[in-house]
Design an enzyme around this catalytic site. Structure first.
Site: not given
Ligand code: ZN
Length: 205
Positions: A30, A175
């Site tokens: 992400d 992430h």
């Molecule tokens: Zn996010």
């Protein structure tokens, strides 16, 4: 057992969202694309011949179109994570949808396409997710949250959590952000090696 029970309850309280899909496992990243971190992820994925899914922030796509194109060219799935990484609780449904559409425009303007959406922080009202589902999106959540953004997490802790929680269909959340950078890049090869050793097929959504 307790965790499984809590997860079941959470899924009941969180309609319109998928936490596990099919039998393969899915690595998801992400908040990119950013030049400081995303290329390092792509190098690791290429080394192991693995495809992943990148939930991207529209703003970052517009700032770093070259990184975006590399993700596409290497055969990964690009997906929508809103234009400004916003929390649904603070927006009306129409303002939230507009921000998602703006990210969608950025993806398509740079040659990508997707109908996958992940709400930033997982925070949306269920009717916001319903509105997105009605517009043809799939809402992709996760069931293994590595919390790689937390500076107190060690790669060892993240790896043992992945080993403990991964099941067929699991969606593993990482992430490609400045906050996760080093921890995530350290643990990622070990996670992939473990998944492959266990016989999991790793796929992009
Ligand atoms: Zn996010």
């Amino acid at each position: 057992m307790v965790i499984t029970f809590i997860k079941t309850i959470l899924q009941r309280l969180y309609p319109y969202g998928e936490c596990r899909v099919g039998k393969a496992v899915y690595l998801t990243f992400d908040d990119g694309p950013i030049p400081e971190v995303t290329p390092g992820v792509l190098d690791i994925l290429a080394r192991y011949g693995v495809k992943a899914t990148f939930f991207m922030v529209g703003e970052n796509i517009d700032k770093h179109p070259d990184v975006f194109r590399r993700v596409l060219e290497e055969g990964h799935t690009v997906a929508n994570h809103s234009y400004n990484h916003i929390k649904g609780f603070r927006y009306t449904t129409s303002a939230y949808l507009a921000n998602v559409s703006k990210c969608q425009d950025a993806i398509e303007r740079h040659g990508g396409q997707t109908r996958l959406f992940r709400p930033p922080y997982g925070r949306t009202f269920w009717w916001q997710r319903r509105a997105l589902v009605e517009r043809g999106y799939r809402i992709i959540l996760w069931d293994v949250l590595t919390r790689d953004y937390n500076p107190r997490r060690t790669p060892e802790e993240m790896l043992s959590q992945v080993k403990r929680e991964t099941r067929p269909g699991s969606i593993i959340n990482f992430h490609d952000s400045l906050k996760s950078n080093e921890r995530m890049l350290k643990v990622l090869p070990r996670v992939i090696e473990w998944l492959q050793k266990e016989g999991y097929e790793i796929k992009a959504l």
